[in-house]
Write a protein that holds these residues in place. Structure first.
Motif, PDB file in Angstrom:
ATOM      1  N   ARG A  41      24.331  63.093 114.481  1.00 58.76           N
ATOM      2  CA  ARG A  41      23.529  64.314 114.643  1.00 58.76           C
ATOM      3  C   ARG A  41      24.304  65.380 115.418  1.00 58.76           C
ATOM      4  O   ARG A  41      24.332  66.548 115.022  1.00 58.76           O
ATOM      5  N   TRP A  44      27.095  66.988 113.280  1.00 58.21           N
ATOM      6  CA  TRP A  44      26.593  67.968 112.317  1.00 58.21           C
ATOM      7  C   TRP A  44      26.180  69.267 113.014  1.00 58.21           C
ATOM      8  O   TRP A  44      26.395  70.362 112.484  1.00 58.21           O
ATOM      9  N   GLU A  45      25.582  69.146 114.182  1.00 58.93           N
ATOM     10  CA  GLU A  45      25.169  70.346 114.911  1.00 58.93           C
ATOM     11  C   GLU A  45      26.374  71.209 115.282  1.00 58.93           C
ATOM     12  O   GLU A  45      26.372  72.432 115.094  1.00 58.93           O
ATOM     13  N   GLN A  48      27.998  72.875 112.224  1.00 56.33           N
ATOM     14  CA  GLN A  48      27.268  74.076 111.804  1.00 56.33           C
ATOM     15  C   GLN A  48      27.526  75.228 112.766  1.00 56.33           C
ATOM     16  O   GLN A  48      27.697  76.381 112.354  1.00 56.33           O
ATOM     17  N   TRP A 157      13.502  55.955 105.009  1.00 51.89           N
ATOM     18  CA  TRP A 157      13.633  56.428 103.642  1.00 51.89           C
ATOM     19  C   TRP A 157      12.977  55.400 102.728  1.00 51.89           C
ATOM     20  O   TRP A 157      13.229  54.201 102.839  1.00 51.89           O
ATOM     21  N   ARG A 313      20.876  59.366 101.434  1.00 49.33           N
ATOM     22  CA  ARG A 313      20.792  58.946 102.840  1.00 49.33           C
ATOM     23  C   ARG A 313      22.175  58.905 103.477  1.00 49.33           C
ATOM     24  O   ARG A 313      22.342  59.273 104.647  1.00 49.33           O
ATOM     25  N   ALA A 316      23.575  62.837 103.564  1.00 50.34           N
ATOM     26  CA  ALA A 316      22.776  63.907 104.153  1.00 50.34           C
ATOM     27  C   ALA A 316      22.967  63.977 105.667  1.00 50.34           C
ATOM     28  O   ALA A 316      23.225  62.962 106.316  1.00 50.34           O
ATOM     29  N   PRO A 317      22.827  65.165 106.232  1.00 47.02           N
ATOM     30  CA  PRO A 317      22.818  65.275 107.697  1.00 47.02           C
ATOM     31  C   PRO A 317      21.540  64.657 108.237  1.00 47.02           C
ATOM     32  O   PRO A 317      20.603  64.400 107.468  1.00 47.02           O
ATOM     33  N   PRO A 318      21.481  64.382 109.543  1.00 50.81           N
ATOM     34  CA  PRO A 318      20.253  63.820 110.105  1.00 50.81           C
ATOM     35  C   PRO A 318      19.053  64.723 109.787  1.00 50.81           C
ATOM     36  O   PRO A 318      19.087  65.919 110.032  1.00 50.81           O
ATOM     37  N   GLU A 319      18.038  64.176 109.200  1.00 50.40           N
ATOM     38  CA  GLU A 319      16.853  64.923 108.814  1.00 50.40           C
ATOM     39  C   GLU A 319      15.700  63.940 108.660  1.00 50.40           C
ATOM     40  O   GLU A 319      15.916  62.729 108.621  1.00 50.40           O
ATOM     41  N   PRO A 320      14.461  64.446 108.568  1.00 53.24           N
ATOM     42  CA  PRO A 320      13.345  63.518 108.358  1.00 53.24           C
ATOM     43  C   PRO A 320      13.554  62.701 107.097  1.00 53.24           C
ATOM     44  O   PRO A 320      14.029  63.222 106.082  1.00 53.24           O
ATOM     45  N   LYS A 322      13.213  60.879 103.562  1.00 54.58           N
ATOM     46  CA  LYS A 322      12.525  61.243 102.335  1.00 54.58           C
ATOM     47  C   LYS A 322      11.651  60.085 101.878  1.00 54.58           C
ATOM     48  O   LYS A 322      12.072  58.926 101.909  1.00 54.58           O
TER      49      LYS A 322
END
Length: 345
Positions: A41, A44-45, A48, A157, A313, A316-320, A322
């Motif tokens: 996480r 990725w932050e 960005q 997920w 999974r 993808a970057p850390p996210e809620p 799916k």
């Protein structure tokens, strides 16, 4: 002069970690290092924030190469066997290596998944079958996808079917046929999908101002034929000259087939005396006598979407997480019929 391009080393220097750690966090390639979700996480932050070209990562091919499929050894379960076969076929076609691990102990399966991941023998895992307790999903940082139900408030997920919607389809079908007293054969082996199917059935009664009491539910502690044969006769026994129920909704097609067998032994006819409905639409459902009315699950789609979700999974970057829920379809056959009203003389 143009703006200097941001590199992995810039991100690593900002965070005080190695370039290999940043590379693993961004691409999903292991590079001989283990990266926690928290580190991923943060990477990725910062990426960005610094303007690292993340769109290039998304343009790359999938990072999934080795997949472990975990499932209980229940060949009678269509969800298990059908989804595992479909997944193995799809992943193999795409050039992935597939490891199938069968175990009754779902907690132990979590431990095995962690060991395989830390030894870099797999890139991710798919659990086929519902996980009824949070500790059956204690896999730490292992990328995973579940095919089936999970407890509420568990973030994972997942792909599954609309079990509650399937129960509603059964309820609406039986209500339209005039059935007002319907027994539910509930599986305690799989309480989460059983509960949702029962809830969907009950909603049909509640919306019509009718009651669906708890005593209309036959709870089985196992999926053995002997337990059903022992408990079903007293559950559906005659009261005041009438059967307690005019229809049975069984957790799956296997239980429905055993229920038909038991009813026959009791001298009852299906569907003339009791209508019977299953769930799954197993290949043998239309071969039963009579052919079984049931709820069809899209097993081929479940397998394909589980593989797709695991690829997402990993990249993808850390996210809620799916969650994909697929609709079911009612298949009406000869095991259900309208309620036979007594002839007026």
């Amino acid at each position: 002069m143009g703006k200097q391009r941001v590199t992995i080393r810039d991100i690593a220097q900002r965070l005080g970690v190695s370039p290999a750690t940043v590379s693993t966090a961004l691409t999903g390639r292991r590079n001989g290092v283990f990266v926690s979700e928290e580190t991923k996480r943060r990477v990725w932050e910062v990426a960005q924030e610094l303007g690292y070209p993340l769109e290039r990562l998304r343009a790359r091919g999938p990072q999934l190469q080795r997949v472990a499929l975990f499932c209980p050894p229940r060949p009678d379960s269509l969800l298990i066997s059908g989804t595992v076969l479909e997944l193995s076929h799809l992943l193999s076609q795409q050039g992935f290596r597939v490891l199938v691990h069968m175990s009754h102990d779902r907690k132990q399966a979590c431990s095995v998944a962690q060991q395989l991941y830390r030894r870099q023998e797999v890139d991710g895992v798919i659990f086929v079958g519902s996980r009824n307790h949070p500790d059956e999903l204690a896999v730490g940082e292992v990328p995973c996808v579940v095919v089936g139900e999970v407890p509420e408030r568990v973030s994972v997920w997942r792909v599954g079917v609309d079990n509650e919607g399937g129960g509603r389809l059964v309820g609406e079908h039986l209500w339209a046929l005039g059935h007002r007293r319907v027994g539910m054969v509930f599986s305690e082996v799989n309480p989460l999908p059983s509960t949702k199917r029962l809830r969907g059935l009950q909603q049909v009664w509640q919306e019509r101002g009718a009651k669906f009491p708890d005593e209309w539910v036959l709870r089985l502690s196992s999926d053995s034929e002997s337990e059903l044969m022992e408990k079903l006769p007293s559950f559906i026994q005659l009261k005041r000259g009438k059967l307690a129920f005019t229809a049975l909704f069984c957790y799956n097609d296997r239980l429905a087939g055993m229920a038909i067998k038991c009813l026959r032994r009791m001298g009852m006819r299906v569907p003339e005396d009791v209508s019977v409905v299953g769930f799954d639409d197993a290949p043998y459902a239309e071969l039963l006598d009579p052919p079984l009315t049931t709820v069809q699950q899209p097993f081929d789609q479940l397998g394909a979407l589980a593989a797709q979700l695991l690829e997402e999974r990993l990249s993808a970057p850390p996210e809620p997480p799916k969650v994909l829920v697929l609709p079911c379809r009612l298949v009406v056959r000869a095991s259900t019929a309208s309620v036979q009203l007594p002839v007026q003389r």
